[in-house]
Design a protein around this motif. Structure first.
Motif, PDB file in Angstrom:
ATOM      1  N   ASP A 169       1.192  -1.071  -0.079  1.00 38.92           N
ATOM      2  CA  ASP A 169       0.074   0.119  -0.197  1.00 38.92           C
ATOM      3  C   ASP A 169       0.798   1.399  -0.220  1.00 38.92           C
ATOM      4  OD1 ASP A 169      -2.518  -1.553  -0.010  1.00 38.92           O
ATOM      5  OD2 ASP A 169      -2.877  -0.947   2.377  1.00 38.92           O
ATOM      6  N   GLN A 170       1.962   1.395   0.712  1.00 38.97           N
ATOM      7  CA  GLN A 170       2.922   2.108   0.681  1.00 38.97           C
ATOM      8  C   GLN A 170       3.798   3.232  -0.303  1.00 38.97           C
ATOM      9  OE1 GLN A 170       3.064   4.936   3.647  1.00 38.97           O
ATOM     10  NE2 GLN A 170       4.503   5.889   1.676  1.00 38.97           N
ATOM     11  N   VAL A 171       4.085   1.342  -1.023  1.00 39.08           N
ATOM     12  CA  VAL A 171       4.391   2.192  -2.150  1.00 39.08           C
ATOM     13  C   VAL A 171       3.744   2.398  -3.591  1.00 39.08           C
ATOM     14  CG1 VAL A 171       5.900   0.373  -4.508  1.00 39.08           C
ATOM     15  CG2 VAL A 171       6.902  -0.211  -2.127  1.00 39.08           C
ATOM     16  N   ALA A 172       1.971   2.151  -3.348  1.00 36.75           N
ATOM     17  CA  ALA A 172       0.908   1.958  -4.109  1.00 36.75           C
ATOM     18  C   ALA A 172       0.870   3.285  -4.181  1.00 36.75           C
ATOM     19  CB  ALA A 172       0.262   1.172  -3.877  1.00 36.75           C
ATOM     20  N   LEU A 173       0.938   4.266  -2.715  1.00 35.18           N
ATOM     21  CA  LEU A 173       0.445   5.394  -3.040  1.00 35.18           C
ATOM     22  C   LEU A 173       1.885   6.071  -3.237  1.00 35.18           C
ATOM     23  CD1 LEU A 173      -1.387   5.143   0.972  1.00 35.18           C
ATOM     24  CD2 LEU A 173      -2.869   6.106  -0.922  1.00 35.18           C
ATOM     25  N   GLU A 174       2.740   6.186  -2.894  1.00 35.97           N
ATOM     26  CA  GLU A 174       4.261   6.759  -3.298  1.00 35.97           C
ATOM     27  C   GLU A 174       3.386   6.992  -4.653  1.00 35.97           C
ATOM     28  OE1 GLU A 174       7.420   4.785  -2.100  1.00 35.97           O
ATOM     29  OE2 GLU A 174       7.184   5.720  -0.166  1.00 35.97           O
ATOM     30  N   GLU A 227       1.662  18.176  -0.440  1.00 33.34           N
ATOM     31  CA  GLU A 227       0.547  18.032  -0.973  1.00 33.34           C
ATOM     32  C   GLU A 227      -0.340  17.768  -1.512  1.00 33.34           C
ATOM     33  OE1 GLU A 227      -1.598  21.598  -4.610  1.00 33.34           O
ATOM     34  OE2 GLU A 227       0.379  21.524  -3.581  1.00 33.34           O
ATOM     35  N   ALA A 228       0.285  15.763  -2.275  1.00 32.19           N
ATOM     36  CA  ALA A 228       0.090  15.206  -2.632  1.00 32.19           C
ATOM     37  C   ALA A 228      -0.593  14.193  -2.064  1.00 32.19           C
ATOM     38  CB  ALA A 228       0.457  14.334  -3.574  1.00 32.19           C
ATOM     39  N   GLU A 229       0.143  14.087  -0.566  1.00 31.14           N
ATOM     40  CA  GLU A 229      -0.651  13.163   0.813  1.00 31.14           C
ATOM     41  C   GLU A 229      -1.827  13.778   1.389  1.00 31.14           C
ATOM     42  OE1 GLU A 229       1.432  11.658   4.649  1.00 31.14           O
ATOM     43  OE2 GLU A 229       2.583  12.671   3.650  1.00 31.14           O
ATOM     44  N   VAL A 230      -1.712  14.874   1.685  1.00 21.62           N
ATOM     45  CA  VAL A 230      -2.848  15.942   2.148  1.00 21.62           C
ATOM     46  C   VAL A 230      -4.113  15.765   0.954  1.00 21.62           C
ATOM     47  CG1 VAL A 230      -3.866  18.081   2.607  1.00 21.62           C
ATOM     48  CG2 VAL A 230      -1.504  17.689   3.652  1.00 21.62           C
ATOM     49  N   TRP A 231      -4.273  16.023  -0.463  1.00 19.06           N
ATOM     50  CA  TRP A 231      -4.832  15.714  -1.177  1.00 19.06           C
ATOM     51  C   TRP A 231      -5.791  14.291  -1.097  1.00 19.06           C
ATOM     52  CZ3 TRP A 231      -6.504  12.699  -5.817  1.00 19.06           C
ATOM     53  CH2 TRP A 231      -7.361  13.443  -5.843  1.00 19.06           C
ATOM     54  N   LEU A 232      -4.947  12.885  -0.613  1.00 23.66           N
ATOM     55  CA  LEU A 232      -5.389  11.589  -0.830  1.00 23.66           C
ATOM     56  C   LEU A 232      -5.796  11.790   0.482  1.00 23.66           C
ATOM     57  CD1 LEU A 232      -1.970   9.913  -2.623  1.00 23.66           C
ATOM     58  CD2 LEU A 232      -4.519  10.315  -3.594  1.00 23.66           C
ATOM     59  N   ASP A 284      -7.714  13.593   1.959  1.00 26.43           N
ATOM     60  CA  ASP A 284      -9.545  14.249   2.062  1.00 26.43           C
ATOM     61  C   ASP A 284      -9.849  13.156   1.185  1.00 26.43           C
ATOM     62  OD1 ASP A 284     -10.767  16.739   2.436  1.00 26.43           O
ATOM     63  OD2 ASP A 284     -10.486  16.258   0.477  1.00 26.43           O
ATOM     64  N   LEU A 285      -9.301  12.689   0.028  1.00 29.46           N
ATOM     65  CA  LEU A 285     -10.201  11.937  -1.147  1.00 29.46           C
ATOM     66  C   LEU A 285     -10.412  10.905  -0.242  1.00 29.46           C
ATOM     67  CD1 LEU A 285     -10.682  11.474  -3.704  1.00 29.46           C
ATOM     68  CD2 LEU A 285      -9.147  10.107  -4.276  1.00 29.46           C
ATOM     69  N   ARG A 286      -9.855  10.528   0.645  1.00 28.02           N
ATOM     70  CA  ARG A 286      -9.677   8.903   1.573  1.00 28.02           C
ATOM     71  C   ARG A 286     -11.619   9.575   2.644  1.00 28.02           C
ATOM     72  NH1 ARG A 286      -6.113   5.457   4.910  1.00 28.02           N
ATOM     73  NH2 ARG A 286      -7.178   3.220   5.224  1.00 28.02           N
ATOM     74  N   ARG A 287     -11.248  10.387   2.998  1.00 24.22           N
ATOM     75  CA  ARG A 287     -12.345  10.499   4.162  1.00 24.22           C
ATOM     76  C   ARG A 287     -13.923  10.428   3.573  1.00 24.22           C
ATOM     77  NH1 ARG A 287      -8.226  14.392   6.205  1.00 24.22           N
ATOM     78  NH2 ARG A 287      -9.145  15.668   4.734  1.00 24.22           N
ATOM     79  N   HIS A 288     -13.097  11.708   2.189  1.00 28.18           N
ATOM     80  CA  HIS A 288     -14.622  11.625   1.499  1.00 28.18           C
ATOM     81  C   HIS A 288     -15.539  11.514   0.663  1.00 28.18           C
ATOM     82  CE1 HIS A 288     -13.716  15.723   3.308  1.00 28.18           C
ATOM     83  NE2 HIS A 288     -14.269  15.544   3.750  1.00 28.18           N
ATOM     84  N   ASN A 289     -14.271  10.556  -0.162  1.00 26.82           N
ATOM     85  CA  ASN A 289     -15.114   9.378  -0.757  1.00 26.82           C
ATOM     86  C   ASN A 289     -14.190   7.828  -1.033  1.00 26.82           C
ATOM     87  OD1 ASN A 289     -15.455   7.949  -3.237  1.00 26.82           O
ATOM     88  ND2 ASN A 289     -15.862  10.005  -4.785  1.00 26.82           N
ATOM     89  N   SER A 290     -14.891   7.045   0.009  1.00 30.30           N
ATOM     90  CA  SER A 290     -13.688   5.865   0.122  1.00 30.30           C
ATOM     91  C   SER A 290     -13.653   4.817  -0.762  1.00 30.30           C
ATOM     92  CB  SER A 290     -14.496   5.633   1.685  1.00 30.30           C
ATOM     93  OG  SER A 290     -15.480   5.394   1.449  1.00 30.30           O
ATOM     94  N   ALA A 291     -14.930   5.090  -1.249  1.00 30.67           N
ATOM     95  CA  ALA A 291     -15.342   3.967  -2.768  1.00 30.67           C
ATOM     96  C   ALA A 291     -14.408   4.474  -3.006  1.00 30.67           C
ATOM     97  CB  ALA A 291     -16.704   4.055  -2.520  1.00 30.67           C
TER      98      ALA A 291
END
Length: 992
Positions: A128-133, A150-155, A157-164
């Motif tokens: 998962d860590q490599v995939a996120l990178e 900045e990309a980490e913050v964006w992701l 936020d996406l996980r919180r609001h649109n987990s699917a």
């Protein structure tokens, strides 16, 4: 886990095949024995479905290699077939240590699915860590984030609001990481624990042979894993079996190279015609039924076509080349010469301006340098260089994007597609080609070439090399309009070129309601011929089509072109009551409501007999019932097996389903009609689908199957032949029987009028062709006889020439004393063939004189070939015959053909024929001018040899040099007066 040698497993038992190998199987066994003796560890076999690959693999295991074996298959149905066939070698189907289908208990022969040993891990913290990178890097590269933080913050936020959506995309990046690791040789590290455990047990069992069935599936994840697994298993022997090599288009180069290295060259390919002729597969004939789009569909296609032509007209507005025929500044310049064509010849394409004067060759550019004015409605704007002028200038200056080149050969070599299309584009507009640019060497007139094949390359280069590079904003906006319009028609212009893409127009043609409406018409004829013995399958891409997209949702609903639409078409026809169709997919079983009581009785009995605890339920819909089952045993594997058996018994005479379910691995030997509604064109899928209908049926020794394609056409429109092109692609690797008894590869075996470029005369002959196909469907006995099953045959294809309506061949007598029969197309082709063959012998170009064979096909086509020639002689003869029978393309030498016209005196009508011929008058006239084949046109001496044989077999006449002077004038006049061959020539490969 510690390795266990093969010897530690115990002595391999003595196994013997309780049957007789087929000829092709014996050949493979001999190859295998030679390779084993030489210490080689690979065997790669290609053989059609039903040709005995399973028995062959088991024979190699039991009697040649004699070591514990692992068989891997793409699905559980094929997995079970391997275990069951072990009975032919004196082993129990499944059980004990002999044969196993259980990954936890490997046997002497272990039959598993590919999935059981290649299952990837579902994820881990590290993955998962490599995939996120990777995801973060992608966001940064696309400008969606400035930094990893900045990309980490964006992701987050996406996980919180649109987990699917987050999980869906993360899964895709996980797969990308796993694939990259597997490609790099770390495939085993990506596997699930269960797959690793299975490999460990197989290694302990001492597997010395891996049989990979349907190995074309290994161009991807499965192949990556098994390449590493072979090393883990201490390099067992590998036998790859497939019905067709894999489709390599779009596959990573690393996967393609791994596949080739893993299996090596194909050691033996079993041609399908040979298996049929030997009597081990059922003969068949391929048929086609053509439909037109419905009224509203046709309006949609026509509108898209009109918009394209309006755009092209705009791109060509104010063209100096159109007005002058290409002369521009240097009209009448030295060296210019008229085209070899008829100036007032009627044109058929709407892209041609009929008002143009006859074209004359020249070179130049528009007088205003392309800075003219273009009128658009009631406004006039400054114009870029119109497309015809730009095209003429590019050819005249031999101008590539990087600059001009020295000569035409270099220009054509750099961009052959544009080199051809640009010349045809100009000629269709009656614009002369520049002096140094040769006319295109094709067997068609420019206006006969499909429009999109001419327009697309020219539009693509005009957009990429001119409009997009223009300093004018209007030009760049025009480029985007062209791109959008072509996308509507299935062409995507990118930065580097053009490629096919999904097309709303193409979808309308592929999933036209006219195609499903044709299914009852076809099956009505089949039922009239076969009665209750009919066993038909109708196969679509999907249960419900994925064709519905924005722009066509008013034409295509979610059922368009799918299995459900075909099923309903049968239910709504009186034929449905006779066929009792059943729809069967991976998620649905639908039956005609009239057959519900009979189905319930038969299905309940089958479930009980086979030990399944299922309670059937019947959901009532309009005209049909939806079948479901309560109980843990109800699943696709069970209901597919059950309905297949009911189909075999005749409870239903028609199954409607999807290629995923009724394709690879599905068997029902009573199938005798296939109706193919799919859009798939890859050879492996097409051949697997065709393989369903050619199994032998012991209850019907004289079985012949009819395989139907339903094709939607509207030839008058730019994309109106898209479905026809799919039809062509489907048959590219398929062999079939023709009406003259040859077995031919390619679409020509369906009908001689079908060619790779276009359907000859199809526009005006659809009804006649359909009637002919329906008549052939009834002639099973005749078509079966054409296969000549059990008779000797050549197991290698023969090169042949096929042509239609040899101009002048049907009139006049041979210009020799005593000739009593007029020429016909067959006798003329034979005479020209004899002249070529004898000239080849005179020049020692062939070692012997094999007999020339001719055959006549429907529609006036004649086939010519050498019956017993070797490959070299066949190629020499075929190429020379093509030149002699084909249109003139600036040949070095030409030779005339004369015929005698016979006029009978009035008295001759009242006299017996043998006396009346003395009162006939013969007048000799020129029938045609033919090219001297390039083989003989090298010098005056070889031309003289050919001329002597031409005079002996075909006609008196003197060959003349045709590239200048009187010969060039003679050739030009012959073209203008239509005294040159004009028929399209087809080169074929046939089995006899």
């Amino acid at each position: 886990m510690e390795s266990v040698s093969a010897e530690s497993v115990g002595v391999f038992p003595s196994l013997r095949f309780q049957g007789e190998l087929r000829p092709s199987q014996r050949e493979v066994v001999e190859i295998a024995r030679r390779k084993l003796a030489a210490g080689q560890e690979r065997l790669h076999i290609v053989a059609p479905p039903g040709s005995g690959k399973t028995v062959l693999g088991l024979y190699l295991w039991a009697e040649c290699i004699r070591r514990p074996a692992l068989v891997l298959s793409p699905n559980s149905a094929i997995q079970a077939q391997w275990a069951a066939r072990a009975e032919l070698f004196g082993l129990e189907a499944v059980g004990g240590e002999a044969v196993s289908t259980d990954p936890e208990q490997p046997g002497l022969l272990t039959s598993l699915t590919y999935q059981s040993v290649t299952l990837p891990s579902r994820g881990s913290a590290e993955l998962d860590q490599v995939a996120l990178e990777v995801w973060q890097e992608r966001l940064i590269a696309k400008g969606q984030a400035e930094s990893p933080e900045e990309a980490e913050v964006w992701l987050a936020d996406l996980r919180r609001h649109n987990s699917a959506y987050y999980e869906s995309r993360l899964s895709a990046y996980r797969k990308q990481v796993r694939d990259q690791r597997a490609i790099g040789g770390e495939a085993l590290a990506t596997l699930h624990a269960s797959a690793l455990d299975t490999l460990g047990r197989l290694k302990q069992r001492g597997v010395g042979l891996i049989i990979l069935d349907e190995c074309h599936h290994l161009l991807g994840h499965w192949g990556r894993v098994l390449a590493d697994a072979q090393q883990f298993l201490d390099h067992p022997m590998v036998v790859g079996l497939t019905a067709t090599p894999p489709d390599r288009d779009g596959k990573p180069l690393e996967d393609v190279e791994r596949y080739d290295a893993y299996f090596g060259e194909v050691d033996f390919e079993v041609p399908l015609p040979a298996v049929v002729k030997d009597g081990f597969l059922a003969p068949y004939q391929d048929l086609a039924y053509f439909v037109r789009p419905t009224g509203d569909e046709l309006s949609f296609v026509a509108n898209a076509d009109d918009e394209l032509h309006q755009l092209v007209a705009e791109l060509c507005e104010n063209s100096e080349a159109d007005r002058t025929g290409g002369l521009a500044n240097n009209a009448g310049a030295a060296g210019s010469r008229p085209m070899v064509s008829e100036p007032d010849e009627p044109e058929t394409t709407i892209l041609i301006d009929d008002s143009q004067s006859p074209p004359v060759r020249g070179r130049g550019k528009p007088k205003d340098g392309g800075k003219g004015k273009r009128s658009r409605g009631d406004r006039t704007v400054a114009s870029t260089e119109p497309m015809p002028d730009w095209t003429l200038r590019v050819l005249g200056e031999l101008l590539l994007p990087t600059g001009p080149v020295e000569d035409w050969k270099k220009f054509e070599r750099r961009d052959p597609q544009f080199s051809m299309a640009s010349r045809l584009f100009l000629l269709r507009r009656r614009i002369a080609l520049p002096e140094q640019v040769p006319e295109p060497a094709i067997d068609l007139a420019p206006e006969e070439v499909p429009e999109m094949e001419v327009l697309v390359p020219v539009l693509d280069r005009y957009v990429r090399h001119h409009l997009r590079r223009s300093a004018r904003a209007e030009d760049r906006q025009l480029a985007e309009r062209v791109v959008a319009r072509l996308r509507m028609l299935g062409v995507q212009i990118t930065e580097t070129g053009c490629q096919a893409c999904a097309s709303p127009v193409g979808r309308v043609m592929a999933y036209s309601r006219g195609k499903t409406a044709a299914v009852p018409r076809i099956l009505q004829v089949e039922y009239e011929s076969r009665g209750d013995a009919l066993r038909a399958i109708v196969v679509a891409d999907y249960e419900k089509s994925s064709a519905v997209t924005a722009g066509v949702d008013h034409l295509l609903d979610e059922e368009a072109g799918g299995a459900v639409a075909a099923f309903k078409a049968l239910l709504n026809d009186p034929l449905g009551n006779r066929l009792d169709p059943i729809l069967i997919t991976g998620s649905s079983v639908l039956i005609d409501d009239d057959m519900a009581p009979r189905f319930e009785q038969a299905a309940t009995a089958w479930l009980r007999e086979n030990g399944y605890e299922v309670e059937l339920t019947f959901g009532v819909e309009s005209g049909f019932h939806v079948i479901n089952g309560r109980g843990a045993d109800w699943c696709p594997r069970v209901y597919v097996e059950m309905i297949t058996e009911l189909f075999q018994r005749g409870l239903t005479r028609c199954l409607v389903g999807t290629r995923g379910l009724l394709g690879e691995g599905w068997d029902a030997n009573k199938v005798n009609v296939l109706v193919d509604l799919t859009t798939v064109t890859t050879s492996m899928t097409v051949n697997q689908l065709r393989g369903r209908s050619i199994r032998l049926d012991p209850a019907e020794p004289e079985k012949l199957s009819n395989n139907w394609d339903v094709v939607c056409i509207a030839p008058e429109f730019s994309k109106g032949l898209d479905d026809y092109r799919r039809f062509i692609a489907k048959h590219q690797t398929i062999y079939g029987v023709t009406e003259d008894g040859a077995i031919e590869k390619g679409v020509g075996h369906v009908h001689a009028a079908f060619t790779e470029l276009r359907p000859e005369l199809l526009e005006s002959s659809v009804q006649a062709l359909n009637d002919e196909m329906l008549a052939r469907a009834r002639q099973r006995e005749v078509m079966r006889g054409l296969w000549r099953i059990g008779q000797p045959y050549r197991n290698q294809p023969i090169r042949a020439i096929e042509t239609r309506s040899l101009a002048g061949g049907s009139g006049g007598f041979p210009p020799f004393a005593g000739s009593s029969e007029p020429w016909n197309a067959r006798s003329l082709a034979l005479a020209i063939g004899q002249a070529i063959l004898m000239a080849c012998a005179d020049l020692k170009l062939v070692r012997e004189l094999p007999p020339i064979q001719t055959g006549e096909r429907a529609g006036g086509y004649v086939r010519v070939f050498l019956d017993t020639a070797d490959d070299e002689a066949s190629q020499v003869f075929t190429e020379a015959l093509h030149d002699a029978l084909g249109p003139l393309h600036r040949p070095r030498y030409v030779i005339p053909r004369y015929v005698d016209r016979v006029t009978a005196a009035r008295l001759a009508r009242w006299l017996p024929k043998f006396i009346g011929r003395w009162f006939e008058r013969r007048d000799r006239e020129t029938a045609m001018l033919h090219a001297v084949p390039r083989l003989f046109a090298k010098n005056a001496e070889t031309v003289a040899v050919y001329q002597r044989r031409w005079n002996e077999f075909v006609s008196p006449g003197e060959a003349i040099y045709a590239l200048r002077g009187a010969g060039e004038t003679l050739a030009r006049d012959a073209v203008r007066n239509r005294r040159t061959p004009s028929s399209e020539i087809h080169e074929k490969e046939v089995f006899l």
